[in-house]
Design an enzyme around this catalytic site. Structure first.
Site, PDB file in Angstrom:
ATOM      1  N   TYR A  41       0.813  -1.216   0.000  1.00 12.07           N
ATOM      2  CA  TYR A  41       0.000   0.000   0.000  1.00 12.07           C
ATOM      3  C   TYR A  41       0.851   1.274   0.000  1.00 12.07           C
ATOM      4  O   TYR A  41       0.456   2.290  -0.570  1.00 12.07           O
ATOM      5  CB  TYR A  41      -0.958   0.005   1.199  1.00 12.07           C
ATOM      6  N   ASP A  94      15.517   2.639   9.812  1.00 10.15           N
ATOM      7  CA  ASP A  94      14.444   2.303  10.745  1.00 10.15           C
ATOM      8  C   ASP A  94      13.581   3.530  11.061  1.00 10.15           C
ATOM      9  O   ASP A  94      13.989   4.413  11.817  1.00 10.15           O
ATOM     10  CB  ASP A  94      15.066   1.737  12.027  1.00 10.15           C
ATOM     11  N   ALA A 101       4.417  -1.643   8.056  1.00 11.86           N
ATOM     12  CA  ALA A 101       4.018  -2.945   8.590  1.00 11.86           C
ATOM     13  C   ALA A 101       5.304  -3.621   9.000  1.00 11.86           C
ATOM     14  O   ALA A 101       6.178  -3.849   8.168  1.00 11.86           O
ATOM     15  CB  ALA A 101       3.288  -3.767   7.541  1.00 11.86           C
ATOM     16  N   TYR A 117      -8.058 -11.482  13.307  1.00  9.67           N
ATOM     17  CA  TYR A 117      -7.655 -10.131  12.915  1.00  9.67           C
ATOM     18  C   TYR A 117      -8.242  -9.063  13.842  1.00  9.67           C
ATOM     19  O   TYR A 117      -7.592  -8.603  14.766  1.00  9.67           O
ATOM     20  CB  TYR A 117      -7.987  -9.838  11.431  1.00  9.67           C
ATOM     21  N   LYS A 175      -4.787  -1.871  15.650  1.00  9.46           N
ATOM     22  CA  LYS A 175      -5.529  -1.018  14.710  1.00  9.46           C
ATOM     23  C   LYS A 175      -6.490  -0.090  15.468  1.00  9.46           C
ATOM     24  O   LYS A 175      -6.707   1.056  15.055  1.00  9.46           O
ATOM     25  CB  LYS A 175      -6.266  -1.863  13.676  1.00  9.46           C
ATOM     26  N   LEU A 215      -5.470  -7.646   0.775  1.00  4.14           N
ATOM     27  CA  LEU A 215      -4.721  -7.891  -0.455  1.00  4.14           C
ATOM     28  C   LEU A 215      -3.451  -8.664  -0.168  1.00  4.14           C
ATOM     29  O   LEU A 215      -2.930  -8.619   0.946  1.00  4.14           O
ATOM     30  CB  LEU A 215      -4.316  -6.547  -1.069  1.00  4.14           C
ATOM     31  N   VAL A 216      -2.937  -9.328  -1.198  1.00  3.98           N
ATOM     32  CA  VAL A 216      -1.672 -10.044  -1.049  1.00  3.98           C
ATOM     33  C   VAL A 216      -0.541  -9.030  -0.945  1.00  3.98           C
ATOM     34  O   VAL A 216      -0.281  -8.285  -1.893  1.00  3.98           O
ATOM     35  CB  VAL A 216      -1.388 -10.937  -2.276  1.00  3.98           C
TER      36      VAL A 216
HETATM   37  P1  NAD Z   1       4.110  -4.213   3.256  1.00  2.80           P
HETATM   38  O1  NAD Z   1       4.790  -5.307   3.995  1.00  2.80           O
HETATM   39  O2  NAD Z   1       3.935  -4.363   1.788  1.00  2.80           O
HETATM   40  O3  NAD Z   1       4.880  -2.803   3.474  1.00  2.80           O
HETATM   41  C1  NAD Z   1       5.487  -2.452   4.654  1.00  2.80           C
HETATM   42  C2  NAD Z   1       6.357  -1.225   4.454  1.00  2.80           C
HETATM   43  O4  NAD Z   1       6.887  -0.847   5.742  1.00  2.80           O
HETATM   44  C3  NAD Z   1       7.578  -1.432   3.540  1.00  2.80           C
HETATM   45  O5  NAD Z   1       7.802  -0.252   2.792  1.00  2.80           O
HETATM   46  C4  NAD Z   1       8.731  -1.606   4.540  1.00  2.80           C
HETATM   47  O6  NAD Z   1      10.016  -1.243   4.040  1.00  2.80           O
HETATM   48  C5  NAD Z   1       8.288  -0.665   5.610  1.00  2.80           C
HETATM   49  N1  NAD Z   1       8.906  -0.913   6.921  1.00  2.80           N
HETATM   50  C6  NAD Z   1       8.757  -1.985   7.735  1.00  2.80           C
HETATM   51  N2  NAD Z   1       9.485  -1.804   8.878  1.00  2.80           N
HETATM   52  C7  NAD Z   1      10.080  -0.597   8.760  1.00  2.80           C
HETATM   53  C8  NAD Z   1      10.942   0.166   9.602  1.00  2.80           C
HETATM   54  N3  NAD Z   1      11.317  -0.272  10.790  1.00  2.80           N
HETATM   55  N4  NAD Z   1      11.370   1.358   9.142  1.00  2.80           N
HETATM   56  C9  NAD Z   1      11.005   1.838   7.916  1.00  2.80           C
HETATM   57  N5  NAD Z   1      10.169   1.174   7.102  1.00  2.80           N
HETATM   58  C10 NAD Z   1       9.727  -0.033   7.515  1.00  2.80           C
HETATM   59  O7  NAD Z   1       2.722  -3.996   4.000  1.00  2.80           O
HETATM   60  P2  NAD Z   1       1.258  -3.534   3.557  1.00  2.80           P
HETATM   61  O8  NAD Z   1       0.392  -4.741   3.536  1.00  2.80           O
HETATM   62  O9  NAD Z   1       1.298  -2.617   2.415  1.00  2.80           O
HETATM   63  O10 NAD Z   1       0.824  -2.740   4.871  1.00  2.80           O
HETATM   64  C11 NAD Z   1       0.884  -1.336   5.007  1.00  2.80           C
HETATM   65  C12 NAD Z   1      -0.242  -0.901   5.925  1.00  2.80           C
HETATM   66  O11 NAD Z   1      -1.497  -1.229   5.310  1.00  2.80           O
HETATM   67  C13 NAD Z   1      -0.228  -1.614   7.289  1.00  2.80           C
HETATM   68  O12 NAD Z   1      -0.637  -0.711   8.280  1.00  2.80           O
HETATM   69  C14 NAD Z   1      -1.291  -2.690   7.098  1.00  2.80           C
HETATM   70  O13 NAD Z   1      -1.875  -3.115   8.314  1.00  2.80           O
HETATM   71  C15 NAD Z   1      -2.302  -1.923   6.249  1.00  2.80           C
HETATM   72  N6  NAD Z   1      -3.278  -2.763   5.541  1.00  2.80           N
HETATM   73  C16 NAD Z   1      -2.886  -3.842   4.823  1.00  2.80           C
HETATM   74  C17 NAD Z   1      -3.845  -4.644   4.215  1.00  2.80           C
HETATM   75  C18 NAD Z   1      -3.448  -5.866   3.433  1.00  2.80           C
HETATM   76  O14 NAD Z   1      -4.315  -6.706   3.168  1.00  2.80           O
HETATM   77  N7  NAD Z   1      -2.234  -5.997   3.008  1.00  2.80           N
HETATM   78  C19 NAD Z   1      -5.211  -4.309   4.317  1.00  2.80           C
HETATM   79  C20 NAD Z   1      -5.569  -3.167   5.012  1.00  2.80           C
HETATM   80  C21 NAD Z   1      -4.604  -2.399   5.639  1.00  2.80           C
END
Ligand code: NAD
Length: 397
Positions: A53, A111, A140, A235, A244, A273-274
């Site tokens: 995302y 970080d 995440a 969840y 959340k 989403l995946v």
């Molecule tokens: P993802 O794993 O694709 O992306 C995570 C991002 O966080 C990456 O850019 C990673 O480099 C970064 N990251 C992780 N640890 C870090 C750190 N310590 N410092 C800097 N960057 C760091 O995850 P995603 O699924 O896109 O999730 C993003 C958000 O969307 C989350 O809050 C998740 O809960 C939310 N979300 C996801 C879904 C889903 O189905 N995937 C649905 C709804 C909401």
């Protein structure tokens, strides 16, 4: 080196530079085809900008709004003989595409939970952009080292109150089986909230405001998930759901702070989403593979880029939420949560098994999407050709 996928459980330990670039360019093309979004804020900071995302949230403001973007992420660069992480290659490709379009794009790898990376980001904003008009928080992470105590907290994905048994799928082997998850301890709940709750988001916003680098009418958005009864125990009612809830409560506090100067803080509830993060959650990948089947059949399927384009084009116009639910959240999970979609998934759920997985679910689509996250299976990429794993970040030179 010749780079092939190396899958270990729910992660792939290799990534393909040209494949990741093709994946990013596919998303850029999607946005270009949709056309520009009027009133898009022009200076955007994305925290967690390299995959899923967050990456889509960098691509949309840039390519639908001509925004300058700073992306913060935690990724691994490639070395001779060893691939970097997908998020690294994605960000290299994003920067190249943005620069080719004449857009400002710089990245900070480190970080995001630390004071040092916050300061580095503030310094870069001051030097190059003056201020930012929008902050997208899309982290995440499985762990967080707290910047005040130095303690490293780990998040867990567990139910709360009672153990929970449900169907799940081994996405690699295609085996559907029951899994029992023990209920979380109070410490595990607290740790998960520390990692994935809103504290760090608020620390970012406070630090940016204190440094004078957040514009008066700036917006900030963070992403949440709710989901259906099927995933409720693991969840929304589980440890991650508590985090959340904390994130959503933080949005209200941030709205109080930013609202005074015309800004906005909001949570957007997104579709399942995946992504690298969601594939680690028990039960959820099986739900996603059934959901994809149903939503694709209905012509309602969206990926990250479609979701985030709709977010900025319709729900967060010019950084101001246009319609929110009773709790003040944007709901771009609205298509996922339509009653007939959920009824269709719930009907398939009791019947799905190892034997009929491919017929009842879109496990094939799930696997295709999963491999794409790491740059594999993209059209036009020669996976038999030698690939150089070393890809310098354009903005670093
Ligand atoms: P993802 O794993 O694709 O992306 C995570 C991002 O966080 C990456 O850019 C990673 O480099 C970064 N990251 C992780 N640890 C870090 C750190 N310590 N410092 C800097 N960057 C760091 O995850 P995603 O699924 O896109 O999730 C993003 C958000 O969307 C989350 O809050 C998740 O809960 C939310 N979300 C996801 C879904 C889903 O189905 N995937 C649905 C709804 C909401």
């Amino acid at each position: 080196m010749i780079i092939k996928p190396r899958i270990r459980g729910f992660i792939c330990t290799t990534a393909h530079p040209a494949g990741c670039a093709a994946h990013v360019n596919e998303q850029v093309e999607y946005v270009r085809k949709q056309g520009s979004v009027a009133g898009m804020p022009k200076r955007i900071l994305v925290i967690g900008a390299s995959t899923g995302y967050g990456l889509a949230s960098r691509i949309v403001p840039a390519f639908a709004g001509g925004a300058s973007t700073i992306g913060v992420f935690f990724e691994k660069a490639g070395e001779d003989g060893r691939t970097g992480s997908a998020g690294w290659y994605n960000s290299v490709a994003f920067e190249k595409a943005a620069h080719a379009a004449g857009l400002y794009a710089k990245s900070i790898n480190g970080d995001a939970f630390s004071d040092a990376i916050k300061q580095q980001t503030i310094d870069l904003i001051k030097k190059d952009l003056g201020q930012v008009d929008g902050v997208i928080y899309s982290l995440a992470s499985p762990r967080r080292t707290h910047p005040r105590t130095g303690v490293t907290h780990s998040s867990t994905l567990k139910p709360i109150g009672a153990p929970y048994t449900a169907k799940t799928v081994n996405t690699d082997k295609g085996v559907v089986h029951d899994i029992t998850l023990e209920s979380a301890s109070e410490q595990e709940i607290a740790d998960t909230v520390t990692v994935m709750g809103g504290e760090d988001w608020e620390m970012w916003i406070d630090a940016l405001r204190a440094a004078g680098v957040l514009a008066d009418n700036a917006f900030t958005v963070a992403y949440s998930y709710i989901g259906p009864d099927l995933t409720w125990a693991i969840y929304r009612n589980g440890t991650i759901g508590r985090a959340k809830e904390d994130l959503e409560a933080t949005a209200k506090r941030l709205q109080d702070k930013l609202g005074k100067t015309g800004g906005h803080a909001v949570v957007s509830v997104n579709k399942a989403l995946v992504t690298q993060a969601s594939s680690a959650i028990p039960v959820v990948p099986l739900y996603i593979s059934l959901l994809y089947k149903v939503m694709k059949a209905e012509g309602l399927h969206e990926g990250c880029i479609e979701q985030i384009y709709r977010l900025f084009a319709e729900r967060l116009k010019g950084g101001a939420p246009t319609s929110v639910d009773e709790a003040g959240r944007i709901r771009i999970d609205d298509w996922e949560m339509r009653p007939h979609i959920q009824q269709a998934v719930a009907k398939l759920w009791p019947d799905v098994s190892t034997e009929n997985l491919d017929a009842l679910s879109d496990m094939a689509g799930y696997r295709t999407e999963f491999l794409k996250l790491f740059g594999f299976g993209l059209p036009g990429v020669d996976y038999e050709a030698e690939a150089d794993p070393v890809a310098p970040m354009p903005s670093a030179s």
